[in-house]
Design a protein around this motif. Structure first.
Motif, PDB file in Angstrom:
ATOM      1  N   ASP A  72       0.812  -1.228   0.000  1.00 11.38           N
ATOM      2  CA  ASP A  72       0.000   0.000   0.000  1.00 11.38           C
ATOM      3  C   ASP A  72       0.843   1.275   0.000  1.00 11.38           C
ATOM      4  O   ASP A  72       0.315   2.376   0.111  1.00 11.38           O
ATOM      5  N   GLY A  73       2.146   1.135  -0.154  1.00  5.00           N
ATOM      6  CA  GLY A  73       3.005   2.321  -0.260  1.00  5.00           C
ATOM      7  C   GLY A  73       3.082   2.808  -1.699  1.00  5.00           C
ATOM      8  O   GLY A  73       2.854   2.042  -2.635  1.00  5.00           O
ATOM      9  N   THR A  74       3.371   4.093  -1.882  1.00  4.22           N
ATOM     10  CA  THR A  74       3.593   4.617  -3.236  1.00  4.22           C
ATOM     11  C   THR A  74       4.923   5.367  -3.268  1.00  4.22           C
ATOM     12  O   THR A  74       5.374   5.912  -2.259  1.00  4.22           O
ATOM     13  N   LEU A  75       5.527   5.374  -4.450  1.00  2.00           N
ATOM     14  CA  LEU A  75       6.849   5.995  -4.596  1.00  2.00           C
ATOM     15  C   LEU A  75       7.162   6.149  -6.077  1.00  2.00           C
ATOM     16  O   LEU A  75       6.402   5.706  -6.932  1.00  2.00           O
ATOM     17  N   ASN A  76       8.291   6.764  -6.355  1.00  2.00           N
ATOM     18  CA  ASN A  76       8.790   6.792  -7.733  1.00  2.00           C
ATOM     19  C   ASN A  76      10.279   6.476  -7.707  1.00  2.00           C
ATOM     20  O   ASN A  76      11.035   7.058  -6.936  1.00  2.00           O
ATOM     21  N   ALA A  77      10.680   5.534  -8.536  1.00  2.00           N
ATOM     22  CA  ALA A  77      12.075   5.076  -8.518  1.00  2.00           C
ATOM     23  C   ALA A  77      13.036   6.189  -8.938  1.00  2.00           C
ATOM     24  O   ALA A  77      14.121   6.339  -8.361  1.00  2.00           O
ATOM     25  N   SER A  78      12.665   6.996  -9.927  1.00  2.00           N
ATOM     26  CA  SER A  78      13.599   8.042 -10.394  1.00  2.00           C
ATOM     27  C   SER A  78      13.782   9.114  -9.318  1.00  2.00           C
ATOM     28  O   SER A  78      14.858   9.696  -9.194  1.00  2.00           O
ATOM     29  N   VAL A  79      12.738   9.365  -8.545  1.00  2.00           N
ATOM     30  CA  VAL A  79      12.867  10.329  -7.441  1.00  2.00           C
ATOM     31  C   VAL A  79      13.875   9.810  -6.422  1.00  2.00           C
ATOM     32  O   VAL A  79      14.704  10.561  -5.893  1.00  2.00           O
ATOM     33  N   ASN A  80      13.824   8.504  -6.172  1.00  2.00           N
ATOM     34  CA  ASN A  80      14.759   7.914  -5.219  1.00  2.00           C
ATOM     35  C   ASN A  80      16.192   7.907  -5.747  1.00  2.00           C
ATOM     36  O   ASN A  80      17.136   7.921  -4.975  1.00  2.00           O
ATOM     37  N   CYS A  81      16.329   7.874  -7.063  1.00  2.00           N
ATOM     38  CA  CYS A  81      17.672   7.887  -7.651  1.00  2.00           C
ATOM     39  C   CYS A  81      18.193   9.296  -7.874  1.00  2.00           C
ATOM     40  O   CYS A  81      19.403   9.477  -8.033  1.00  2.00           O
ATOM     41  N   LEU A  82      17.300  10.268  -7.958  1.00  2.00           N
ATOM     42  CA  LEU A  82      17.732  11.611  -8.381  1.00  2.00           C
ATOM     43  C   LEU A  82      17.272  12.717  -7.428  1.00  2.00           C
ATOM     44  O   LEU A  82      18.073  13.273  -6.677  1.00  2.00           O
ATOM     45  N   ASP A  83      15.985  13.029  -7.458  1.00  2.00           N
ATOM     46  CA  ASP A  83      15.472  14.226  -6.762  1.00  2.00           C
ATOM     47  C   ASP A  83      15.903  14.295  -5.299  1.00  2.00           C
ATOM     48  O   ASP A  83      16.264  15.350  -4.801  1.00  2.00           O
ATOM     49  N   ARG A  84      15.845  13.149  -4.634  1.00  2.00           N
ATOM     50  CA  ARG A  84      16.098  13.213  -3.199  1.00  2.00           C
ATOM     51  C   ARG A  84      17.560  13.498  -2.862  1.00  2.00           C
ATOM     52  O   ARG A  84      17.886  13.766  -1.718  1.00  2.00           O
ATOM     53  N   HIS A  85      18.438  13.408  -3.860  1.00  2.00           N
ATOM     54  CA  HIS A  85      19.853  13.709  -3.600  1.00  2.00           C
ATOM     55  C   HIS A  85      20.204  15.166  -3.895  1.00  2.00           C
ATOM     56  O   HIS A  85      21.305  15.605  -3.577  1.00  2.00           O
ATOM     57  N   LEU A  86      19.285  15.889  -4.554  1.00  3.16           N
ATOM     58  CA  LEU A  86      19.660  17.203  -5.085  1.00  3.16           C
ATOM     59  C   LEU A  86      20.084  18.181  -3.995  1.00  3.16           C
ATOM     60  O   LEU A  86      21.079  18.890  -4.145  1.00  3.16           O
ATOM     61  N   ALA A  87      19.336  18.213  -2.897  1.00  2.00           N
ATOM     62  CA  ALA A  87      19.644  19.199  -1.849  1.00  2.00           C
ATOM     63  C   ALA A  87      21.050  18.971  -1.307  1.00  2.00           C
ATOM     64  O   ALA A  87      21.839  19.904  -1.170  1.00  2.00           O
ATOM     65  N   GLU A  88      21.365  17.719  -1.036  1.00  3.29           N
ATOM     66  CA  GLU A  88      22.629  17.433  -0.370  1.00  3.29           C
ATOM     67  C   GLU A  88      23.800  17.285  -1.338  1.00  3.29           C
ATOM     68  O   GLU A  88      24.918  17.679  -1.031  1.00  3.29           O
ATOM     69  N   ARG A  89      23.555  16.667  -2.492  1.00  2.18           N
ATOM     70  CA  ARG A  89      24.674  16.413  -3.391  1.00  2.18           C
ATOM     71  C   ARG A  89      24.333  16.608  -4.868  1.00  2.18           C
ATOM     72  O   ARG A  89      24.738  15.817  -5.725  1.00  2.18           O
ATOM     73  N   GLY A  90      23.596  17.689  -5.124  1.00  8.03           N
ATOM     74  CA  GLY A  90      23.237  17.989  -6.517  1.00  8.03           C
ATOM     75  C   GLY A  90      24.448  18.168  -7.411  1.00  8.03           C
ATOM     76  O   GLY A  90      24.429  17.812  -8.590  1.00  8.03           O
ATOM     77  N   ASP A  91      25.525  18.721  -6.856  1.00  9.42           N
ATOM     78  CA  ASP A  91      26.700  18.989  -7.690  1.00  9.42           C
ATOM     79  C   ASP A  91      27.745  17.887  -7.620  1.00  9.42           C
ATOM     80  O   ASP A  91      28.821  17.995  -8.200  1.00  9.42           O
ATOM     81  N   GLN A  92      27.427  16.834  -6.885  1.00 11.50           N
ATOM     82  CA  GLN A  92      28.332  15.684  -6.855  1.00 11.50           C
ATOM     83  C   GLN A  92      28.148  14.862  -8.133  1.00 11.50           C
ATOM     84  O   GLN A  92      27.063  14.814  -8.715  1.00 11.50           O
ATOM     85  N   THR A  93      29.205  14.198  -8.550  1.00 12.75           N
ATOM     86  CA  THR A  93      29.108  13.325  -9.705  1.00 12.75           C
ATOM     87  C   THR A  93      28.167  12.154  -9.392  1.00 12.75           C
ATOM     88  O   THR A  93      28.279  11.531  -8.336  1.00 12.75           O
ATOM     89  N   ALA A  94      27.276  11.882 -10.323  1.00 11.17           N
ATOM     90  CA  ALA A  94      26.450  10.677 -10.236  1.00 11.17           C
ATOM     91  C   ALA A  94      27.074   9.592 -11.115  1.00 11.17           C
ATOM     92  O   ALA A  94      27.277   8.464 -10.692  1.00 11.17           O
ATOM     93  N   ILE A  95      27.380   9.976 -12.351  1.00 11.17           N
ATOM     94  CA  ILE A  95      27.932   9.014 -13.312  1.00 11.17           C
ATOM     95  C   ILE A  95      29.275   9.520 -13.839  1.00 11.17           C
ATOM     96  O   ILE A  95      29.383  10.680 -14.264  1.00 11.17           O
ATOM     97  N   ILE A  96      30.279   8.657 -13.785  1.00 16.44           N
ATOM     98  CA  ILE A  96      31.512   8.918 -14.525  1.00 16.44           C
ATOM     99  C   ILE A  96      31.394   8.101 -15.799  1.00 16.44           C
ATOM    100  O   ILE A  96      31.278   6.876 -15.748  1.00 16.44           O
ATOM    101  N   PHE A  97      31.395   8.801 -16.934  1.00 12.48           N
ATOM    102  CA  PHE A  97      31.343   8.085 -18.202  1.00 12.48           C
ATOM    103  C   PHE A  97      32.757   7.890 -18.722  1.00 12.48           C
ATOM    104  O   PHE A  97      33.505   8.847 -18.861  1.00 12.48           O
ATOM    105  N   GLU A  98      33.131   6.643 -18.983  1.00 11.43           N
ATOM    106  CA  GLU A  98      34.428   6.341 -19.587  1.00 11.43           C
ATOM    107  C   GLU A  98      34.143   5.743 -20.961  1.00 11.43           C
ATOM    108  O   GLU A  98      33.561   4.659 -21.071  1.00 11.43           O
TER     109      GLU A  98
END
Ligand code: 6R9
Length: 648
Positions: A72-98
């Motif tokens: 009975d819970g609701t959520l969004n996976a992309s929010v958990n991967c992205l939005d919730r990190h913005l305040a604390e580490r928006g400018d941190q690297t998420a992906i290093i592309f090689e």
């Protein structure tokens, strides 16, 4: 094997890890004694839109099968991967592309990844994609691939990623099964300096009149190479991104709404669309990623898998990003420009955790230490393996040469179906034995059963089953729930059957011995013998074919093919070459036969079943231990085959 070496937990690993041996045991006990309380607590690691009030609602009774977590819970996976990190580490690297080219790399921050994802989510909407739709993704390893997957998650569409190494035929079959109306691809991929004609393959797949559902093909420009363009169908990724808004409110998903499907081979029939849902999968992927790799903020983490496999889903994308990690995405291959590449990428990006496959380790080992020694690898702290059993020699080489005897190795056993790691050491808690996946993760109850389904105790060997559900478990086979029940819950009723065999030693450690069904594991890629056989018999000169695995030094298993030709066909070497090409075209290079043997007849029971047990023995050159052949319709067939094998 169990008498081999033991590598005790390293002090360095223990002092920083989340759990030591005692804590692991206490938490494990709690997780199986009281799963509701345990997962109720750990489910909070995600951000929920509406918090769940129920946790586990599962039964393995095949007449009444039900697997629901946090329902009975609701959520969004992309929010958990992205939005919730913005305040604390928006400018941190998420992906290093090689990139494939060692001169090509870049960092993408959480903020940038969030923006791109929102834009592409809006772009997908502009192309008509809605919640519940399926989007096929046939891409190289690019940041855009991650963006496409996350964008689907954002708007509640299911992605179905098809490995870029699959042929047009294999791609077409997967599009047809799900009925996708959208395909995301690239003009070309680049691997090992060579272009891969992805768009051309999509065109070929869609040319088949049976693959008729696709309305739009979205094309990422990777190389600018020459491609054909179908005006009413094809659109450029950059065109639909150009005026897409960066504002895309996430779709509120039920915990049990589908997140994605991913095709995997089984012992019979066509590949199955393994379906994973949102809540349980995300909890499990992120928690295993944190505990198994002892992931802590700022660590640089590199999983060398491809997005086309479950390892790429759970441990390049969803698990790491849910944890706010820095995840390295590699476009290339371990031996380009040469076999020093992996070590050099580790040095270049100061990688702390390296997670790769035994087949890659064996291939690098075969090249000699001098390549690995061209890098310091001093940033490494932990190594991981996945995909197939690792032989102790390869384990020791990984440990001694790659990790300089400093890094624990986590040998992680799991499956597309399990969503995340089920059996693995934890670096601060588990003494290691080379070749053993060791002990179960929290909430996982493995057991060994004999062929009648009796649960075996103590140090023993048997078929590996799991007695109860964990949150990351698949929920169904897309479009065929009956097949789901039949494949996994009917062989040993009341349990989830893995299809693997395993041994358990005196310390309760598990040693996976490999598949007990007709699934091959070639270089860590799963393939059904039935798929390869049906590709072969589609050839006009082939009357019958049987495929088995045999021991292969680098690939783990090689593909051994017995072919009975139509009587008017000439059993020439040219025809062998042609059949190899044929299978590559039908399925893809991963399915290339290693050895083809002409078989005047195949060993069959009187009811017409091919006795693969015997064919496996002949392929492995174990002629002395063929076992009972008296039930064969024509036992002389075996003599003929052995003679052919010896003269081959
Ligand atoms: C994650 C993944 C699953 C099959 C599985 C088993 C083999 C995976 C292993 C391993 C021994 C390991 N396998 N990890 N065998 N030790 N650490 O590989 O998923 O592609 O579905 O393959 O791979 O046979 O059943 P998938």
């Amino acid at each position: 094997m169990s008498d081999g070496k033991v590598y005790p937990v390293k002090e360095a690993a223990k002092s920083r890890a989340l759990v030591d041996k005692d804590q692991y045991m206490a938490m494990y006990k709690e997780s199986v004694d009281n799963p509701d309380a345990f997962w109720g607590e750990h489910g909070k690691r995600l951000d929920w839109i509406k918090p769940y009030t129920t946790v586990k609602n599962t039964t393995y009774d095949r007449n009444n099968l039900s697997i629901k977590w946090f329902e009975d819970g609701t959520l969004n996976a992309s929010v958990n991967c992205l939005d919730r990190h913005l305040a604390e580490r928006g400018d941190q690297t998420a992906i290093i592309f090689e990139g494939d080219d060692p001169a090509d790399s870049r960092h993408v921050t959480y903020r940038e990844l969030h923006q791109e994802t929102c834009k592409f989510a809006n772009a997908l909407k502009s192309q008509g994609v809605k919640k519940g739709d399926i989007v096929t993704i046939y891409m190289p390893m690019l940041v855009e691939t991650a963006v496409a997957m996350l964008a689907c998650a954002r708007i509640g569409a299911m992605h179905s990623v098809v490995f870029g190494g699959f042929s047009p035929e294999a791609l077409g079959a997967r599009i047809k099964d799900g009925g996708a109306k959208w395909v995301v691809t690239a003009d070309q991929g680049v691997r090992g300096g060579r272009p891969i004609p992805l768009k051309k393959n999509v065109d070929a797949a869609l040319n088949n009149p049976e693959v008729s559902t696709v309305e739009k093909v979205i094309v990422v420009k990777r190389t600018g190479g020459d491609i054909q363009w179908q005006e009413d169908r094809d659109v450029w990724f950059h065109d639909i991104m150009a005026d897409a808004s960066v504002d895309c409110p996430p779709e509120e998903m039920s915990a049990e709404d589908p997140l994605f499907m991913l095709y995997t081979s089984g012992s019979t029939g066509t590949p199955k669309g393994v379906l994973h849902t949102t809540g349980g999968y995300m909890v499990y992927a992120s928690m295993t990623h944190e505990y198994v790799f002892d992931y802590q903020q700022g660590d640089i983490y590199w999983c060398t898998a491809d997005f086309g496999w479950i390892t790429g889903h759970s441990y390049i994308l969803y698990g790491p990003l849910a944890n706010g990690a820095i995840t390295l995405l590699f476009e290339g291959v371990p031996n380009y420009p040469d076999s020093s590449r992996i070590g050099k990428v580790v040095d270049k990006h100061k990688v702390n955790v390296l997670y790769t496959a035994p087949t890659a380790i064996r291939a690098l080992m075969a090249e000699g230490d001098q390549y690995m020694k061209q890098s310091s690898r001093e940033s490494l702290r932990l190594l991981g393996t996945v995909g197939e059993p690792i032989n102790p020699e390869a384990w020791e080489w990984y440990y001694n040469v790659v990790g300089d005897e400093r890094c624990p190795i986590v040998d992680t056993w799991w499956q597309t179906e399990t969503g995340g790691i089920l059996i693995s050491p934890l670096p601060g808690a588990t003494d290691l034995k080379p070749g053993s996946a060791t002990l179960p993760f929290f909430g996982v109850q493995p057991a060994l059963v004999d062929s009648d389904g009796n649960v075996l105790d103590g140090a023993t060997e048997g078929n590996l089953v799991i007695l109860d559900s964990w949150p990351g478990q698949m929920r169904t086979v897309y479009g065929d729930h009956e097949r789901f029940i039949l494949t996994y819950f009917s062989t040993y009723p009341g349990t989830y059957f893995t299809g693997d065999g395993a041994r358990r030693d005196e310390d309760g450690y598990y040693w996976i011995t490999g598949r007990v069904d007709d699934v091959l594991n070639v270089s860590g890629h799963r393939m059904g013998t039935a798929e390869i056989e049906s590709a072969l018999v589609a050839h006009p000169l082939v009357a019958e074919a049987a495929v088995v695995g045999y021991p292969h030094d680098i690939k783990g298993q090689g593909i051994y093919v017995y072919v009975t030709l139509n009587h008017d066909a000439d059993p020439s070497d040219e025809l062998k070459t042609e059949l190899v090409q044929w299978v590559r075209k039908e399925i893809g290079p991963v399915a290339s036969p290693d050895l083809i043997q002409w078989a005047p007849g195949l060993p069959k029971t009187r009811s017409g079943k091919i006795m693969r047990r015997i064919l496996r023995k002949i392929a492995a050159n174990e002629h002395d231990s063929l076992g009972d052949t008296s039930t064969l319709a024509d036992p002389s067939v075996v003599e003929d085959l052995i003679e052919y094998r010896e003269n081959a």
